[in-house]
Design a protein around this motif. Structure first.
Motif, mmCIF file in Angstrom:
data_model
loop_
_atom_site.group_PDB
_atom_site.id
_atom_site.type_symbol
_atom_site.label_atom_id
_atom_site.label_comp_id
_atom_site.label_asym_id
_atom_site.label_seq_id
_atom_site.Cartn_x
_atom_site.Cartn_y
_atom_site.Cartn_z
ATOM 1 N N ARG A 1 -20.357 -22.382 -22.349
ATOM 2 C CA ARG A 1 -21.266 -21.578 -21.538
ATOM 3 C C ARG A 1 -22.697 -21.668 -22.055
ATOM 4 O O ARG A 1 -23.652 -21.794 -21.271
ATOM 5 N N LEU A 2 -22.870 -21.590 -23.371
ATOM 6 C CA LEU A 2 -24.213 -21.649 -23.933
ATOM 7 C C LEU A 2 -24.857 -23.010 -23.713
ATOM 8 O O LEU A 2 -26.070 -23.107 -23.489
ATOM 9 N N ALA A 3 -24.050 -24.068 -23.786
ATOM 10 C CA ALA A 3 -24.585 -25.398 -23.501
ATOM 11 C C ALA A 3 -25.052 -25.488 -22.054
ATOM 12 O O ALA A 3 -26.102 -26.059 -21.761
ATOM 13 N N LEU A 4 -24.293 -24.900 -21.135
ATOM 14 C CA LEU A 4 -24.696 -24.883 -19.726
ATOM 15 C C LEU A 4 -25.987 -24.089 -19.540
ATOM 16 O O LEU A 4 -26.886 -24.501 -18.797
ATOM 17 N N GLN A 5 -26.090 -22.946 -20.220
ATOM 18 C CA GLN A 5 -27.303 -22.136 -20.117
ATOM 19 C C GLN A 5 -28.507 -22.906 -20.640
ATOM 20 O O GLN A 5 -29.590 -22.885 -20.044
ATOM 21 N N SER A 6 -28.327 -23.577 -21.778
ATOM 22 C CA SER A 6 -29.417 -24.347 -22.365
ATOM 23 C C SER A 6 -29.876 -25.433 -21.405
ATOM 24 O O SER A 6 -31.086 -25.650 -21.226
ATOM 25 N N ARG A 7 -28.923 -26.109 -20.778
ATOM 26 C CA ARG A 7 -29.256 -27.192 -19.845
ATOM 27 C C ARG A 7 -30.071 -26.675 -18.669
ATOM 28 O O ARG A 7 -30.970 -27.352 -18.167
ATOM 29 N N ARG A 8 -29.808 -25.450 -18.242
ATOM 30 C CA ARG A 8 -30.477 -24.897 -17.066
ATOM 31 C C ARG A 8 -31.658 -23.991 -17.411
ATOM 32 O O ARG A 8 -32.229 -23.347 -16.551
ATOM 33 N N GLY A 9 -32.023 -23.932 -18.703
ATOM 34 C CA GLY A 9 -33.180 -23.169 -19.119
ATOM 35 C C GLY A 9 -33.019 -21.674 -18.922
ATOM 36 O O GLY A 9 -34.003 -20.957 -18.664
ATOM 37 N N LEU A 10 -31.794 -21.172 -19.073
ATOM 38 C CA LEU A 10 -31.535 -19.755 -18.818
ATOM 39 C C LEU A 10 -31.555 -18.907 -20.086
ATOM 40 O O LEU A 10 -31.273 -17.720 -20.038
ATOM 41 N N GLY A 11 -31.864 -19.544 -21.232
ATOM 42 C CA GLY A 11 -31.891 -18.774 -22.472
ATOM 43 C C GLY A 11 -30.490 -18.502 -22.985
ATOM 44 O O GLY A 11 -29.498 -19.025 -22.484
ATOM 45 N N LEU A 12 -30.409 -17.643 -24.020
ATOM 46 C CA LEU A 12 -29.125 -17.405 -24.679
ATOM 47 C C LEU A 12 -28.654 -15.958 -24.538
ATOM 48 O O LEU A 12 -27.863 -15.482 -25.331
#
Length: 261
Positions: A107-118
């Protein structure tokens, strides 16, 4: 059938060189890689394969030369910026968050890819599509049953699968695998190879693979480049490169390679 080639390589190194004291570990290696191809990088131990990977991904600073991604010079970028630009290297990601679960890592890798932060909980409450994507990735790498395990507690083979899952979540333009089957059991190896085969079907992706197992190289590679003493020694289609006398000597150790003037 090879994918249509474009004028601009997806990845290119120009005279890439690194010296450690008086030792030249990678010596002016120039190579271009196109989307839709898998290139295996082979050579004897100490040939400079992993060092070359480190220079491309930014773990090492080059003494001279350039790394270009889709024509853009990324030589001055640190490793993290190269990852965001589209270079994905498996080993960088294994211990991204070792105390979090398998699912949380993806999930965190997906967030990072989409610029959504942590901010995990707020983001995931609002983005069902990301949850669905994470579930699909875990299913693809056969880790759904271990989604709630801590990443650090996974067996070695499952950690390698998680590496691939995190790479898939980051959706890079270039996948870099450094001996992806190393240390895996005979039963685990086919899962990783199947994942790489799946990635090969995406013709907008470029795959670089360092691998010692020549049966794996023969099966997966569209092209082989051979490094010896840090120098690019051969480059071409697998059958031609493997059969060449100079590769038989350097890689298989059948005879010493003669130095050229």
């Amino acid at each position: 059938m090879h994918p249509q080639q474009t004028n601009t390589p997806s990845l290119q190194t120009r005279d890439l060189t690194v010296r450690f004291g008086g030792h030249v570990a990678v010596n002016a290696v120039s190579c271009a890689f196109q989307s839709g191809t898998l290139t295996a990088i082979v050579g004897p131990n100490g040939a400079g394969k992993t060092t070359y990977f480190n220079l491309i991904s930014g773990q090492l600073k080059a003494s001279s030369g350039q790394v270009l991604l889709n024509g853009r010079d990324i030589s001055a970028l640190p490793a993290s910026s190269r990852t965001h630009a589209g270079l994905g290297r498996a080993f960088q990601l294994t211990s991204l968050f070792p105390k979090l679960t398998v699912m949380e890592n993806v999930r965190l890798a997906l967030q990072s890819r989409r610029g959504l932060g942590l901010d995990m909980w707020n983001v995931w409450n609002r983005h069902k599509a990301l949850i669905d994507r994470a579930d699909r990735i875990l299913d693809t790498v056969a880790l759904s049953a271990k989604r709630d395990m801590q990443a650090a507690a996974l067996p070695h083979g499952d950690q390698r699968k998680l590496e691939v899952a995190l790479l898939m979540a980051l959706d890079p333009a270039v996948y870099m695998f450094d001996e992806p089957t190393a240390g895996m059991s005979v039963d685990e190896v086919p899962v990783i190879l199947d994942l790489i085969r799946t990635l090969k079907t995406q013709t907008d992706k470029t795959i670089l693979l360092v691998e010692h197992k020549m049966d794996v190289v023969r099966e997966l590679a569209d092209r082989i480049i051979v490094l010896h003493n840090g120098t690019l020694m051969a480059d071409g289609e697998p059958e031609t490169v493997i059969a060449s006398p100079v590769v038989q000597q350097a890689y298989l150790g059948l005879a010493p390679v003669e130095e050229t003037a």
